[in-house]
Scaffold this motif. Structure first.
Motif, PDB file in Angstrom:
ATOM      1  N   PRO A 161       7.872  -9.240  -3.397  1.00  0.00           N
ATOM      2  CA  PRO A 161       8.104  -9.547  -4.817  1.00  0.00           C
ATOM      3  C   PRO A 161       7.196 -10.624  -5.414  1.00  0.00           C
ATOM      4  N   ASP A 162       6.695 -11.533  -4.584  1.00  0.00           N
ATOM      5  CA  ASP A 162       5.831 -12.598  -5.104  1.00  0.00           C
ATOM      6  C   ASP A 162       4.395 -12.088  -5.169  1.00  0.00           C
ATOM      7  N   ARG A 163       4.049 -11.422  -6.257  1.00  0.00           N
ATOM      8  CA  ARG A 163       2.757 -10.739  -6.396  1.00  0.00           C
ATOM      9  C   ARG A 163       1.559 -11.673  -6.236  1.00  0.00           C
ATOM     10  N   TYR A 164       1.729 -12.937  -6.508  1.00  0.00           N
ATOM     11  CA  TYR A 164       0.585 -13.856  -6.437  1.00  0.00           C
ATOM     12  C   TYR A 164       0.400 -14.461  -5.056  1.00  0.00           C
ATOM     13  N   SER A 165       1.172 -14.027  -4.074  1.00  0.00           N
ATOM     14  CA  SER A 165       1.058 -14.585  -2.722  1.00  0.00           C
ATOM     15  C   SER A 165       0.185 -13.725  -1.808  1.00  0.00           C
ATOM     16  N   TYR A 166      -0.368 -12.634  -2.332  1.00  0.00           N
ATOM     17  CA  TYR A 166      -1.186 -11.760  -1.491  1.00  0.00           C
ATOM     18  C   TYR A 166      -2.257 -11.069  -2.329  1.00  0.00           C
ATOM     19  N   HIS A 167      -3.303 -10.663  -1.637  1.00  0.00           N
ATOM     20  CA  HIS A 167      -4.389  -9.885  -2.239  1.00  0.00           C
ATOM     21  C   HIS A 167      -4.147  -8.433  -1.855  1.00  0.00           C
ATOM     22  N   LEU A 168      -4.019  -7.563  -2.852  1.00  0.00           N
ATOM     23  CA  LEU A 168      -3.714  -6.157  -2.596  1.00  0.00           C
ATOM     24  C   LEU A 168      -4.953  -5.295  -2.800  1.00  0.00           C
ATOM     25  N   THR A 169      -5.295  -4.553  -1.755  1.00  0.00           N
ATOM     26  CA  THR A 169      -6.364  -3.561  -1.821  1.00  0.00           C
ATOM     27  C   THR A 169      -5.697  -2.195  -1.700  1.00  0.00           C
ATOM     28  N   ALA A 170      -5.986  -1.302  -2.644  1.00  0.00           N
ATOM     29  CA  ALA A 170      -5.324   0.004  -2.650  1.00  0.00           C
ATOM     30  C   ALA A 170      -6.330   1.144  -2.639  1.00  0.00           C
ATOM     31  N   TYR A 171      -5.924   2.223  -1.966  1.00  0.00           N
ATOM     32  CA  TYR A 171      -6.717   3.444  -1.892  1.00  0.00           C
ATOM     33  C   TYR A 171      -5.851   4.615  -2.341  1.00  0.00           C
ATOM     34  N   GLY A 172      -6.381   5.432  -3.258  1.00  0.00           N
ATOM     35  CA  GLY A 172      -5.668   6.599  -3.732  1.00  0.00           C
ATOM     36  C   GLY A 172      -6.642   7.682  -4.140  1.00  0.00           C
ATOM     37  N   ASP A 173      -6.114   8.854  -4.451  1.00  0.00           N
ATOM     38  CA  ASP A 173      -7.009   9.963  -4.780  1.00  0.00           C
ATOM     39  C   ASP A 173      -6.583  10.783  -5.991  1.00  0.00           C
ATOM     40  N   SER A 174      -5.410  10.475  -6.583  1.00  0.00           N
ATOM     41  CA  SER A 174      -4.907  11.387  -7.612  1.00  0.00           C
ATOM     42  C   SER A 174      -4.199  10.656  -8.742  1.00  0.00           C
ATOM     43  N   ARG A 175      -3.733  11.437  -9.689  1.00  0.00           N
ATOM     44  CA  ARG A 175      -2.996  10.924 -10.842  1.00  0.00           C
ATOM     45  C   ARG A 175      -1.754  10.145 -10.406  1.00  0.00           C
ATOM     46  N   GLY A 176      -1.147  10.546  -9.309  1.00  0.00           N
ATOM     47  CA  GLY A 176       0.034   9.868  -8.809  1.00  0.00           C
ATOM     48  C   GLY A 176      -0.235   8.479  -8.269  1.00  0.00           C
ATOM     49  N   ASP A 177      -1.514   8.132  -8.146  1.00  0.00           N
ATOM     50  CA  ASP A 177      -1.906   6.816  -7.613  1.00  0.00           C
ATOM     51  C   ASP A 177      -2.423   5.867  -8.693  1.00  0.00           C
ATOM     52  N   ARG A 178      -2.515   6.327  -9.929  1.00  0.00           N
ATOM     53  CA  ARG A 178      -3.107   5.506 -10.999  1.00  0.00           C
ATOM     54  C   ARG A 178      -2.451   4.140 -11.138  1.00  0.00           C
ATOM     55  N   GLU A 179      -1.122   4.113 -11.169  1.00  0.00           N
ATOM     56  CA  GLU A 179      -0.410   2.848 -11.358  1.00  0.00           C
ATOM     57  C   GLU A 179      -0.618   1.918 -10.170  1.00  0.00           C
ATOM     58  N   LEU A 180      -0.636   2.477  -8.976  1.00  0.00           N
ATOM     59  CA  LEU A 180      -0.902   1.678  -7.774  1.00  0.00           C
ATOM     60  C   LEU A 180      -2.295   1.062  -7.845  1.00  0.00           C
ATOM     61  N   LEU A 181      -3.266   1.858  -8.207  1.00  0.00           N
ATOM     62  CA  LEU A 181      -4.646   1.367  -8.285  1.00  0.00           C
ATOM     63  C   LEU A 181      -4.800   0.312  -9.378  1.00  0.00           C
ATOM     64  N   ALA A 182      -4.109   0.490 -10.497  1.00  0.00           N
ATOM     65  CA  ALA A 182      -4.174  -0.492 -11.583  1.00  0.00           C
ATOM     66  C   ALA A 182      -3.486  -1.796 -11.196  1.00  0.00           C
ATOM     67  N   PHE A 183      -2.487  -1.720 -10.355  1.00  0.00           N
ATOM     68  CA  PHE A 183      -1.715  -2.871  -9.901  1.00  0.00           C
ATOM     69  C   PHE A 183      -2.476  -3.712  -8.864  1.00  0.00           C
ATOM     70  N   ALA A 184      -3.405  -3.076  -8.159  1.00  0.00           N
ATOM     71  CA  ALA A 184      -4.112  -3.729  -7.056  1.00  0.00           C
ATOM     72  C   ALA A 184      -5.169  -4.711  -7.546  1.00  0.00           C
ATOM     73  N   ASP A 185      -5.481  -5.683  -6.711  1.00  0.00           N
ATOM     74  CA  ASP A 185      -6.598  -6.599  -6.977  1.00  0.00           C
ATOM     75  C   ASP A 185      -7.929  -5.892  -6.770  1.00  0.00           C
ATOM     76  N   GLU A 186      -7.925  -4.970  -5.833  1.00  0.00           N
ATOM     77  CA  GLU A 186      -9.133  -4.207  -5.507  1.00  0.00           C
ATOM     78  C   GLU A 186      -8.704  -2.766  -5.326  1.00  0.00           C
ATOM     79  N   ALA A 187      -9.263  -1.858  -6.104  1.00  0.00           N
ATOM     80  CA  ALA A 187      -8.834  -0.462  -6.085  1.00  0.00           C
ATOM     81  C   ALA A 187      -9.994   0.456  -5.717  1.00  0.00           C
TER      82      ALA A 187
END
Length: 193
Positions: A161-187
């Motif tokens: 829950p503490d979003r500022y305590s970690y660096h998030l790198t995300a990998y996705g391939d489709s429309r279902g991943d858009r929000e995850l990729l936008a949420f990540a520090d590195e997409a």
């Protein structure tokens, strides 16, 4: 700062969607074809965005697996992962393994049912769509919302829950991943093979 890597499963760590492959493998081709023919109108409505992705998936899943003992289902999931290692993409699996080797936390955040995703990567936390089980049998319903779109972000925030305590790198391939990729520090958008 803590490093967290989040990978989508279908199309990102695999070469294709595993729902269809799993159903065909678990139920056999004749039952698979009959079930999808029976649900064709629902699939058309889903493609036209007139019926939700999650409800469609749950209805199809229920038709094939409702009433099955969890022990039987989990054995099918283990067998599927063992027999279908060829579905894994070597490029993104290598990235996942590298993140683990560096001591990062690795998550698989997927709309697929976590029961068949987990056996592919036993040492990784899977945040997949979870199934409801009552009395040791599958009810055919999902215990969690289909882990798609914004649900992927909610699942990560429930774990961290503490979003500022970690660096998030995300990998996705489709429309279902858009929000995850936008949420990540590195997409990273993974391209189809």
């Amino acid at each position: 700062m803590k490093q967290v890597f989040a990978f989508d499963f279908d199309g990102t760590l695999t070469t294709r969607d595993t729902l269809i492959a799993f159903i065909r493998d678990a139920c056999g081709t004749p039952r698979f074809l009959f079930g999808f023919l029976l649900h064709a109108p629902l699939l058309v409505l889903m493609k036209l965005k007139l019926y939700s992705n999650g409800k469609t998936k749950q209805r199809i899943f229920s038709w094939f697996f409702k009433g099955m003992p969890l022990e039987t289902f989990d054995a099918l999931c283990q067998d599927f992962a063992h027999a279908h290692r060829h579905l894994l993409r070597s490029d993104t699996v290598r990235l996942l393994e590298q993140a683990l080797a560096e001591g990062s936390e690795v998550l698989i955040v997927s709309a697929s049912i976590d029961n068949w995703v987990q056996p592919f990567f036993p040492s990784v936390t899977v945040l997949g769509t979870q199934i409801e089980v009552i009395g040791g049998r599958l009810t055919g319903r999902f215990l969690t919302p289909n882990c798609y779109g914004q649900a992927k972000v909610r699942r990560i925030l429930a774990l961290h829950p503490d979003r500022y305590s970690y660096h998030l790198t995300a990998y996705g391939d489709s429309r279902g991943d858009r929000e995850l990729l936008a949420f990540a520090d590195e997409a990273h958008m993974v391209r189809n093979l």
